[in-house]
Scaffold this motif. Structure first.
Motif, mmCIF file in Angstrom:
data_model
loop_
_atom_site.group_PDB
_atom_site.id
_atom_site.type_symbol
_atom_site.label_atom_id
_atom_site.label_comp_id
_atom_site.label_asym_id
_atom_site.label_seq_id
_atom_site.Cartn_x
_atom_site.Cartn_y
_atom_site.Cartn_z
ATOM 1 N N ALA A 142 0.833 -1.203 0.000
ATOM 2 C CA ALA A 142 0.000 0.000 0.000
ATOM 3 C C ALA A 142 0.866 1.250 0.000
ATOM 4 C CB ALA A 142 -0.923 -0.011 1.226
ATOM 5 N N GLU A 143 2.007 1.193 0.699
ATOM 6 C CA GLU A 143 2.907 2.336 0.755
ATOM 7 C C GLU A 143 3.525 2.607 -0.617
ATOM 8 O OE1 GLU A 143 6.228 3.912 3.885
ATOM 9 O OE2 GLU A 143 6.536 1.891 3.092
ATOM 10 N N GLN A 144 3.933 1.555 -1.316
ATOM 11 C CA GLN A 144 4.515 1.730 -2.645
ATOM 12 C C GLN A 144 3.494 2.304 -3.628
ATOM 13 O OE1 GLN A 144 5.869 -2.358 -3.039
ATOM 14 N NE2 GLN A 144 8.013 -1.662 -3.101
ATOM 15 N N LEU A 145 2.263 1.816 -3.569
ATOM 16 C CA LEU A 145 1.221 2.372 -4.429
ATOM 17 C C LEU A 145 0.987 3.840 -4.117
ATOM 18 C CD1 LEU A 145 -1.497 -0.433 -4.634
ATOM 19 C CD2 LEU A 145 -0.190 0.530 -6.529
ATOM 20 N N ALA A 146 1.027 4.181 -2.835
ATOM 21 C CA ALA A 146 0.837 5.580 -2.440
ATOM 22 C C ALA A 146 1.959 6.449 -2.992
ATOM 23 C CB ALA A 146 0.772 5.691 -0.919
ATOM 24 N N TRP A 147 3.193 5.948 -2.957
ATOM 25 C CA TRP A 147 4.312 6.715 -3.511
ATOM 26 C C TRP A 147 4.098 6.982 -4.995
ATOM 27 C CZ3 TRP A 147 8.687 3.135 -1.204
ATOM 28 C CH2 TRP A 147 8.744 3.346 0.179
ATOM 29 N N MET A 155 4.165 15.294 -6.999
ATOM 30 C CA MET A 155 4.966 15.493 -5.801
ATOM 31 C C MET A 155 6.436 15.224 -6.088
ATOM 32 S SD MET A 155 4.577 13.746 -1.987
ATOM 33 C CE MET A 155 3.088 14.664 -1.599
ATOM 34 N N THR A 156 7.322 16.045 -5.568
ATOM 35 C CA THR A 156 8.753 15.838 -5.741
ATOM 36 C C THR A 156 9.234 14.746 -4.799
ATOM 37 O OG1 THR A 156 9.366 17.450 -4.051
ATOM 38 C CG2 THR A 156 9.049 18.277 -6.306
ATOM 39 N N ALA A 161 9.736 12.192 0.429
ATOM 40 C CA ALA A 161 10.592 11.690 1.501
ATOM 41 C C ALA A 161 10.168 12.282 2.843
ATOM 42 C CB ALA A 161 12.045 12.030 1.209
ATOM 43 N N HIS A 162 9.912 13.577 2.855
ATOM 44 C CA HIS A 162 9.508 14.246 4.092
ATOM 45 C C HIS A 162 8.183 13.674 4.607
ATOM 46 C CE1 HIS A 162 9.089 17.458 7.045
ATOM 47 N NE2 HIS A 162 7.842 17.647 6.613
ATOM 48 N N ALA A 163 7.230 13.486 3.688
ATOM 49 C CA ALA A 163 5.924 12.972 4.081
ATOM 50 C C ALA A 163 6.002 11.533 4.570
ATOM 51 C CB ALA A 163 4.945 13.077 2.906
ATOM 52 N N LEU A 178 11.946 0.075 -6.081
ATOM 53 C CA LEU A 178 10.587 -0.074 -6.598
ATOM 54 C C LEU A 178 10.594 -0.150 -8.118
ATOM 55 C CD1 LEU A 178 7.520 -0.069 -6.411
ATOM 56 C CD2 LEU A 178 7.595 2.409 -6.080
ATOM 57 N N TYR A 179 11.387 0.696 -8.770
ATOM 58 C CA TYR A 179 11.458 0.670 -10.234
ATOM 59 C C TYR A 179 11.954 -0.691 -10.721
ATOM 60 C CZ TYR A 179 11.297 5.760 -9.521
ATOM 61 O OH TYR A 179 10.966 7.014 -9.126
ATOM 62 N N ARG A 180 12.973 -1.223 -10.042
ATOM 63 C CA ARG A 180 13.473 -2.550 -10.430
ATOM 64 C C ARG A 180 12.389 -3.605 -10.247
ATOM 65 N NH1 ARG A 180 18.123 -0.615 -7.738
ATOM 66 N NH2 ARG A 180 17.559 -1.765 -5.847
ATOM 67 N N GLN A 181 11.621 -3.484 -9.190
ATOM 68 C CA GLN A 181 10.531 -4.421 -8.934
ATOM 69 C C GLN A 181 9.500 -4.382 -10.066
ATOM 70 O OE1 GLN A 181 8.826 -3.957 -5.031
ATOM 71 N NE2 GLN A 181 6.988 -5.117 -5.521
#
Length: 206
Positions: A142-147, A155-156, A161-163, A178-181
Motif C-alpha cells: 500500500a505504501e509503494q502504491l501511495a508513492w 509530488m517531488t 521523503a519528508h511525508a 521499486l522501479y526494479r521491482q
C-alpha cells in the motif's frame, strides 16, 4: 512530391546522426520545432522519441493530426509495456533508440512500405492482450502504491521523503528498488506503467 522524414528528439547530436543515416537513402530529413504543424503541411514519416509524459501526449495528438503520415516511436527502454503502449497510442512502428543505422534504415523503409515493425515480444503482448488489461493485484505494498500515486500527482521526491519520514537519499534508494521491482529503470517509465496498468485508481489495492 518528395517524401520527407522528420526526427523529434531532445538531443541535437542524435537528430544529426539520424538525419545523416537517413539522408543516405535519399530522403529529405527535417527537425521541426512544431511537429503538429509539420505533419499537417508535409507528407512523410516522423520519428518521435518518447522520454517524458509530454512526448506521449504529443504522440496522441499526432495520431489525430497525422492521418496520412507514418509514425515511428523511438524508445529508450526495451520495455514490452511501453512498446505496446506506443502502438496503441498511434505509432505504426517501434524502434529502440540505440539501434544501428542499418536497423533504423530498414525500419523506416518497411514503415513507409506500410508495414508495422516492432520487437516480437511487443507484437506477442499486443496479440495476447497481456499488457492491456489493468491488474487488480500489482504485488506492491500500500505504501509503494501511495508513492507512485503521489509522484504521478506531481509530488517531488524531496516532499515525498519528508511525508514518508525518510531522508531524501533513502527515498531515492527505495524508489530505485521499486522501479526494479516493476521492471523499469526510470521514474517516467514507472509512472507510465502505473498509469497503463490502472494502479492509480483508488479502488486498486495490494
Amino acid at each position: 512530391m518528395a517524401m520527407h522524414l522528420a526526427v523529434v528528439d531532445p538531443l541535437p547530436l542524435y537528430r544529426q546522426g539520424v538525419s545523416a543515416a537517413l539522408a543516405d537513402l535519399g530522403y529529405t530529413v527535417d527537425a521541426p520545432e512544431d511537429p503538429l504543424t509539420w505533419v499537417r503541411r508535409t507528407p512523410g514519416l516522423l520519428l518521435l522519441t518518447l522520454l517524458t509524459e509530454n512526448d506521449w501526449l504529443l504522440l496522441n495528438q499526432l495520431r489525430t493530426a497525422a492521418v496520412n503520415h507514418h509514425l515511428i516511436a523511438v524508445l529508450t527502454s526495451d520495455s514490452v509495456s511501453l512498446g505496446a503502449r506506443a502502438i496503441r497510442a498511434g505509432a505504426q512502428s517501434v524502434l529502440d533508440r540505440a539501434v544501428t543505422d542499418e536497423v533504423m534504415r530498414r525500419t523506416v523503409v518497411a514503415t513507409l512500405d506500410g508495414q508495422a515493425v516492432m520487437p516480437a515480444a511487443v507484437a506477442t503482448a499486443l496479440t495476447a492482450g497481456t499488457v492491456a488489461a489493468p491488474r487488480s493485484d500489482p504485488a506492491l505494498s500500500a505504501e509503494q502504491l501511495a508513492w507512485l500515486r503521489q509522484l504521478a500527482a506531481g509530488m517531488t521526491v524531496a516532499r515525498l521523503a519528508h511525508a514518508a519520514g525518510y531522508s531524501e537519499r533513502a527515498m531515492y534508494r527505495l524508489l530505485q528498488a521499486l522501479y526494479r521491482q516493476l521492471g523499469v529503470r526510470t521514474r517516467i517509465q514507472a509512472l507510465m506503467l502505473t498509469q497503463e496498468q490502472g494502479w492509480l485508481r483508488a479502488d486498486v489495492s495490494p
